[in-house]
Motif scaffolding. Sequence first.
Motif, short mmCIF file in Angstrom:
data_model
loop_
_atom_site.label_atom_id
_atom_site.label_comp_id
_atom_site.label_asym_id
_atom_site.label_seq_id
_atom_site.Cartn_x
_atom_site.Cartn_y
_atom_site.Cartn_z
N LYS A 501 -1.68 -10.56 -5.27
CA LYS A 501 -0.83 -10.03 -4.15
C LYS A 501 -1.13 -8.79 -3.25
O LYS A 501 -1.03 -8.69 -2.13
CB LYS A 501 0.55 -9.74 -4.68
CG LYS A 501 1.44 -10.82 -5.46
CD LYS A 501 2.81 -10.42 -5.36
CE LYS A 501 3.03 -9.22 -6.12
NZ LYS A 501 4.44 -9.04 -6.70
N TYR A 502 -1.88 -7.85 -4.11
CA TYR A 502 -2.29 -6.58 -3.34
C TYR A 502 -3.85 -6.73 -3.20
O TYR A 502 -4.59 -6.94 -3.95
CB TYR A 502 -1.82 -5.37 -3.97
CG TYR A 502 -0.49 -5.23 -4.23
CD1 TYR A 502 0.59 -5.97 -3.53
CD2 TYR A 502 -0.05 -4.56 -5.35
CE1 TYR A 502 1.95 -5.84 -3.76
CE2 TYR A 502 1.62 -4.26 -5.65
CZ TYR A 502 2.18 -4.95 -4.73
OH TYR A 502 3.39 -4.93 -5.11
N TYR A 503 -4.27 -6.01 -1.90
CA TYR A 503 -5.70 -5.72 -1.67
C TYR A 503 -5.89 -4.49 -2.53
O TYR A 503 -5.40 -3.27 -2.39
CB TYR A 503 -5.99 -5.37 -0.31
CG TYR A 503 -7.20 -4.53 -0.05
CD1 TYR A 503 -8.21 -5.74 0.41
CD2 TYR A 503 -7.25 -3.44 0.32
CE1 TYR A 503 -9.51 -5.14 0.47
CE2 TYR A 503 -8.65 -2.91 0.41
CZ TYR A 503 -9.74 -3.68 0.37
OH TYR A 503 -11.05 -3.04 0.79
N LEU A 504 -7.11 -4.40 -3.47
CA LEU A 504 -7.51 -3.42 -4.25
C LEU A 504 -8.52 -2.62 -3.53
O LEU A 504 -9.76 -3.18 -3.25
CB LEU A 504 -8.03 -3.91 -5.75
CG LEU A 504 -8.67 -3.00 -6.50
CD1 LEU A 504 -7.58 -2.08 -7.05
CD2 LEU A 504 -9.43 -3.65 -7.84
N ALA A 505 -8.43 -1.60 -3.21
CA ALA A 505 -9.33 -0.51 -2.53
C ALA A 505 -10.46 -0.23 -3.38
O ALA A 505 -11.51 0.11 -3.02
CB ALA A 505 -8.71 0.60 -1.74
N GLY A 506 -10.26 -0.10 -4.66
CA GLY A 506 -11.30 0.29 -5.52
C GLY A 506 -11.19 1.72 -5.73
O GLY A 506 -12.33 2.42 -6.24
N ASP A 507 -10.16 2.52 -5.03
CA ASP A 507 -10.30 3.91 -5.18
C ASP A 507 -8.89 4.35 -5.79
O ASP A 507 -7.84 3.60 -5.85
CB ASP A 507 -10.14 4.59 -3.86
CG ASP A 507 -11.48 4.42 -3.24
OD1 ASP A 507 -12.29 5.28 -3.47
OD2 ASP A 507 -11.66 3.73 -2.52
N GLY A 508 -9.17 5.41 -6.53
CA GLY A 508 -7.74 6.23 -7.15
C GLY A 508 -7.26 7.00 -6.23
O GLY A 508 -7.86 7.43 -5.30
N ALA A 509 -6.01 7.35 -6.15
CA ALA A 509 -5.09 8.16 -5.39
C ALA A 509 -4.16 8.91 -6.04
O ALA A 509 -3.54 8.38 -6.94
CB ALA A 509 -4.80 7.56 -3.99
N ILE A 510 -3.41 9.86 -5.23
CA ILE A 510 -2.30 10.64 -5.69
C ILE A 510 -1.48 10.73 -4.64
O ILE A 510 -2.15 11.08 -3.51
CB ILE A 510 -2.43 11.63 -6.57
CG1 ILE A 510 -1.16 12.20 -7.56
CG2 ILE A 510 -3.15 12.81 -5.91
CD1 ILE A 510 -1.65 13.24 -8.25
N ARG A 511 -0.11 10.51 -4.47
CA ARG A 511 0.51 11.01 -3.56
C ARG A 511 1.38 12.23 -3.66
O ARG A 511 1.88 12.38 -4.93
CB ARG A 511 1.71 10.02 -3.23
CG ARG A 511 1.17 8.68 -2.51
CD ARG A 511 2.26 7.70 -1.97
NE ARG A 511 2.43 8.44 -0.63
CZ ARG A 511 3.35 7.49 0.30
NH1 ARG A 511 3.72 6.50 0.07
NH2 ARG A 511 3.62 7.95 1.46
N ASP A 512 1.29 13.02 -2.79
CA ASP A 512 2.09 14.48 -3.19
C ASP A 512 3.46 14.31 -3.35
O ASP A 512 4.23 13.68 -2.66
CB ASP A 512 1.66 15.72 -1.99
CG ASP A 512 2.23 16.84 -2.30
OD1 ASP A 512 1.85 17.29 -3.20
OD2 ASP A 512 3.49 17.34 -1.48
N ALA A 513 4.04 15.11 -4.49
CA ALA A 513 5.43 14.74 -4.64
C ALA A 513 6.28 15.30 -3.63
O ALA A 513 7.58 14.75 -3.62
CB ALA A 513 5.74 15.88 -6.12
N ASP A 514 5.97 16.30 -2.88
CA ASP A 514 6.85 16.83 -1.75
C ASP A 514 6.52 16.08 -0.31
O ASP A 514 7.39 15.67 0.20
CB ASP A 514 6.61 18.14 -1.59
CG ASP A 514 6.92 18.97 -2.84
OD1 ASP A 514 7.97 18.73 -3.35
OD2 ASP A 514 6.39 19.80 -3.24
N THR A 515 5.29 15.98 -0.09
CA THR A 515 4.97 15.28 1.31
C THR A 515 4.66 13.96 1.30
O THR A 515 4.94 13.06 2.59
CB THR A 515 3.78 16.00 2.07
OG1 THR A 515 2.73 15.86 1.04
CG2 THR A 515 3.94 17.60 1.96
N GLY A 516 4.32 13.39 0.14
CA GLY A 516 3.94 11.96 0.10
C GLY A 516 2.57 11.79 0.87
O GLY A 516 2.10 10.73 0.93
#
Length: 654
Positions: A501-516
């Motif tokens: 279902k999803y396109y896999l970018a092949g990268d890891g990431a993190i979203r900041d808890a405050d800003t997104g």
Amino acid sequence: MSNESVQLIYPSDEIVKNAAVSGMDAYRALCAEAEADYEGFWAKRAREFITWKTPFTQTLDESNAPFFKWFADGKLNVSYNCLDRNVEAGLGDKVAIIFEADNGEVTKVTYKELLAKVCKMANLLRSKGVKKGDRVVIYLPMTIEGIVAMQACARIGAPHSIVFGGFSAQSLRDRINDAGAVMLITSDGQFRGGKAIPLKPIADEAFSMGGCESVKNVIVFKRTGGDVNMVAGRDEWLHDGLANQPETCEPEWVEAEHPLFLLYTSGSTGKPKGVQHSTGGYLLHAIMTMKWTFDIKPTDTFWCTADIGWVTGHTYITYGPLACGATEIVFEGVPTYPDAGRFWKMIQDHKATIFYTAPTAIRSLIKAADSNAAVHPKSYDLSSLRILGSVGEPINPAAWQWYYDNVGGGRCPIVDTFWQTETGGHMITPLPGATPLVPGSCTLPFPGIQFAVVDETGADLPWGQGGILVCKKPWPSMIRTIWGDPDRFVKSYYPADFQGKYYLAGDGAIRDADTGYFTITGRIDDVLNVSGHRMGTMEIESALVANPLVAEAAVVGRPDDLTGEAIVAFVVLKGARPTDPEAAKKIIKELSDWVGKEIGPIAKPKDIRFGDNLPKTRSGKIMRRLLRGLAKGEELTQDTSTLENPAILEQLKG
């Protein structure tokens, strides 16, 4: 990256007031529009920004997912959209390209002149029997002719495949063979850093290997005047071929899904993948990102320092700027010749307003500026700049801050763009008149792009937790397939782990808890697992480069009996490389303790090696695969002919 620990950097009132996307409310409104009517959002821009020969009636076809189609019943021509329509709009005498050669010689080409050059080249290709759908491989240096060749292919509907001028004969042969190309356009040689480097002899070597039998014609651009072997009946000088060609050429109107180009990118297996891009969807995203990410204005002078051999050079040199009627700078040389002030001098001389380059280049220029005030950006007049950009890899916060303070004078927003060969254009990026900036973060998705951070099962992760970066919806400029290998396309980008279902970018990431805000933590295969702790190599590299002693760093993993994986760091110091073992030991301890303090003891490298530089391709990309081999103590068997500095491998063996 909470608001308490990181200062948000806001755009100035003047930038906000004049921006195409003005303020965060405008950004949010675009995102909400896409959320409410996804197809309508893209269709509206496709009608607004592209000139269609046959208007499309269907926006997105998902019937054969993940082989998505966009605007499939529409017809257009990319070269017409980049050239003819600008001339027809009265921009014929506007400068399209300011070309600066390696030796500093400057050539300016107007839209009218560029159109004539492209038409002549297109007619030459047609006269050699190249027709719609035929593949043409282009192996040229960074010159006007490279852009003309690409535009000429687009004009006649012949998908091009650019092979970077630093690639070896084997790489060229493999790409010609895989694409089944009918023509090669090359050059006698290229100038880089004051040296003439042969190209045609490398092409001849590729042909001698076998596997290039599909090529019927080789067109050779005379650039350096070097001696070359010309094969009768196959090879022809470009100037001879163009001599009697007319300056007008009717464009081939192609379907929106017609392949515009193939571009080979390295895969985890080492076998290159031919990423196939469409015509309509790709052009749309190139234009939209020029308008929204770079906020392009009619008065701008835009400079992307990439090579046309990479996707950045396709989207932000050959197609995007020209489709927007912009004036752009094209540069043949390297940033350190005749000295490391070359970029700054060119910005000063040509009054560049938008400057887009790679973190690797920035970091190497920081080192040069620290040791020689004459090549420091502050020794030049960079007041024309209004927007800076970063591309190719995540930029570490220390380099970001230096770039912002010293090149942009603390007044130019930096658009830190995350995207890939496969995505066609920017996916996560600040918009200069809207997004508050955080050094080292690519911030928020481009309007209409639906990125998320998920776990191995595809479930959304809470903000603040690192995971796998995916795109939840198809978008117009996405990869259509891997040339000749649809199964590999599905396995690589729409894996069964996520039910396809999803396109896999092949990268890891993190979203900041405050800003997104998104921060890219590195390739998934560059995530190290040390004693059960997952760490992105980028995080450790950023910590090392934040140390005042360090100019550049690359981190890889190697198997370790005790911890599963051990961290190996390859470091370039701002000062001289230590040759005395005791001095080296002292610096190693200092850097190890530093990383322990910045990230935690678990992140301390087990092995730190010093080099005068890092192994890089001629475009400045660090060859991490070679570093992994060195870290493991393996005998290197990979092709090193694309390296700028092969001798460095001996120094880094440890």
